[in-house]
Structures are given as structure tokens and as C-alpha cells.
Design a protein around this motif. Sequence first.
Motif, PDB file in Angstrom:
ATOM      1  N   THR A  73      -5.411 -19.713  10.064  1.00  0.00           N
ATOM      2  CA  THR A  73      -4.249 -20.664  10.478  1.00  0.00           C
ATOM      3  C   THR A  73      -4.682 -22.061  10.893  1.00  0.00           C
ATOM      4  OG1 THR A  73      -3.059 -18.562  11.415  1.00  0.00           O
ATOM      5  CG2 THR A  73      -2.142 -20.563  11.923  1.00  0.00           C
ATOM      6  N   ARG A  75      -2.704 -25.677  12.210  1.00  0.00           N
ATOM      7  CA  ARG A  75      -1.586 -26.201  12.718  1.00  0.00           C
ATOM      8  C   ARG A  75      -1.776 -27.758  12.761  1.00  0.00           C
ATOM      9  NH1 ARG A  75      -1.578 -21.777  16.401  1.00  0.00           N
ATOM     10  NH2 ARG A  75      -0.084 -20.101  15.691  1.00  0.00           N
ATOM     11  N   LYS A  91      -2.532 -20.160   6.182  1.00  0.00           N
ATOM     12  CA  LYS A  91      -1.203 -20.621   6.880  1.00  0.00           C
ATOM     13  C   LYS A  91      -1.377 -21.789   7.361  1.00  0.00           C
ATOM     14  CE  LYS A  91       2.544 -19.438   9.933  1.00  0.00           C
ATOM     15  NZ  LYS A  91       2.882 -18.749  11.350  1.00  0.00           N
ATOM     16  N   GLU A  93       0.644 -25.186   8.933  1.00  0.00           N
ATOM     17  CA  GLU A  93       1.922 -25.793   9.389  1.00  0.00           C
ATOM     18  C   GLU A  93       1.569 -27.449   9.564  1.00  0.00           C
ATOM     19  OE1 GLU A  93       2.799 -23.823  12.979  1.00  0.00           O
ATOM     20  OE2 GLU A  93       2.809 -21.827  12.016  1.00  0.00           O
ATOM     21  N   ASP A  95       1.078 -31.170   6.755  1.00  0.00           N
ATOM     22  CA  ASP A  95       1.164 -32.147   5.655  1.00  0.00           C
ATOM     23  C   ASP A  95      -0.088 -31.564   4.901  1.00  0.00           C
ATOM     24  OD1 ASP A  95       3.831 -32.495   5.884  1.00  0.00           O
ATOM     25  OD2 ASP A  95       3.178 -34.754   6.385  1.00  0.00           O
ATOM     26  N   THR A 108       0.544 -19.837   2.719  1.00  0.00           N
ATOM     27  CA  THR A 108       1.755 -20.631   2.933  1.00  0.00           C
ATOM     28  C   THR A 108       1.371 -21.888   3.286  1.00  0.00           C
ATOM     29  OG1 THR A 108       2.102 -19.485   5.046  1.00  0.00           O
ATOM     30  CG2 THR A 108       3.141 -18.259   3.450  1.00  0.00           C
ATOM     31  N   SER A 110       3.873 -24.972   5.396  1.00  0.00           N
ATOM     32  CA  SER A 110       4.875 -25.621   5.889  1.00  0.00           C
ATOM     33  C   SER A 110       4.608 -27.014   6.095  1.00  0.00           C
ATOM     34  CB  SER A 110       5.283 -24.869   7.338  1.00  0.00           C
ATOM     35  OG  SER A 110       5.592 -23.338   6.987  1.00  0.00           O
ATOM     36  N   GLY A 111       5.006 -27.665   5.160  1.00  0.00           N
ATOM     37  CA  GLY A 111       4.578 -29.118   5.215  1.00  0.00           C
ATOM     38  C   GLY A 111       4.725 -29.722   3.733  1.00  0.00           C
ATOM     39  N   GLN A 112       4.343 -31.000   3.512  1.00  0.00           N
ATOM     40  CA  GLN A 112       4.601 -31.570   2.325  1.00  0.00           C
ATOM     41  C   GLN A 112       3.113 -31.438   1.420  1.00  0.00           C
ATOM     42  OE1 GLN A 112       5.777 -35.769   2.763  1.00  0.00           O
ATOM     43  NE2 GLN A 112       7.719 -35.204   3.247  1.00  0.00           N
TER      44      GLN A 112
END
Length: 137
Positions: A73, A75, A91, A93, A95, A108, A110-112
Motif C-alpha cells: 500500500t 498513500r 494499492k 492512493e 497520482d 488498484t 486511486s489517482g491520476q
Amino acid sequence: MFGKKAQPPIKSLIAQGTRIEGNMKFTEGLRVDGEVYGDIQAVFEEAGSLLVISEASVVQGAIQADHVIINGTVRGPVHARELLELQPKAKIEGDVSYVALEMHQGATISGQLKPLVAGGAAGEDEKPLLKLAAKSA
């Protein structure tokens, strides 16, 4: 393109059960099995850099290296100056910027996604390399 150069050796390890708070810089190769709360940056060298974020690890901060392999992960933003490999349990989170991207099923973001041009020259018509990994039997 990326297979010509040998990967730098992993000379540093943040072991599982270890927690680091603060920014860090490294040369050559670093493997993170623990937790890092701060930015991780590879110092630019001609030999290149390799950063591995393993399945059980958590990084909360920006990541920057030539070749980045993630299965844990993250972030924060990820900047791969050459190749970004996202393994099945990755994972992110934040860009993501990369020259080449390899993403396995299950990863996954979660960003550009921000593809970079190889060699850093802007305005070229060259498309970034994108490789989708097939699910192995």
C-alpha cells in the motif's frame, strides 16, 4: 528498452515490524517490508535505482525512483523515472507518473495516471509503453 540494463542490487532493507517516520534517500536498491511514514527518494545515479514495496508494507509519502515495484500500500504520489510494476496486491492512493507501466490484475490506483516521455524531452509524439500482465494459471 528496459531489459538492456541490469537492475541495481538491493543493498538496504526495511524489515517487517520496522516503522520509520521521516523522509529518506537511498542509492541503488531498497526493499521495504515494514512501514514508512515519509517520502522515499532515490538519489539519481548513472547505475539507476530500484525500489521494492512488498505485500505487507505501507508507505505514506511520495515515492521517487527509476524502477519501482509495488505489491503493498502506498498513500502518496509515485514517480517512476523508468518502469513502474504494479503487482496483484498493489494499492496506490495518489497520482502516478511513469515512462513504462506494467499492471497486474488486482492492482488498484486511486489517482491520476501521468505518462512521462522517455528521456525527459517534452512535446514528442512518442507514446508511453503500457504492458498489461495476463493472469497466470
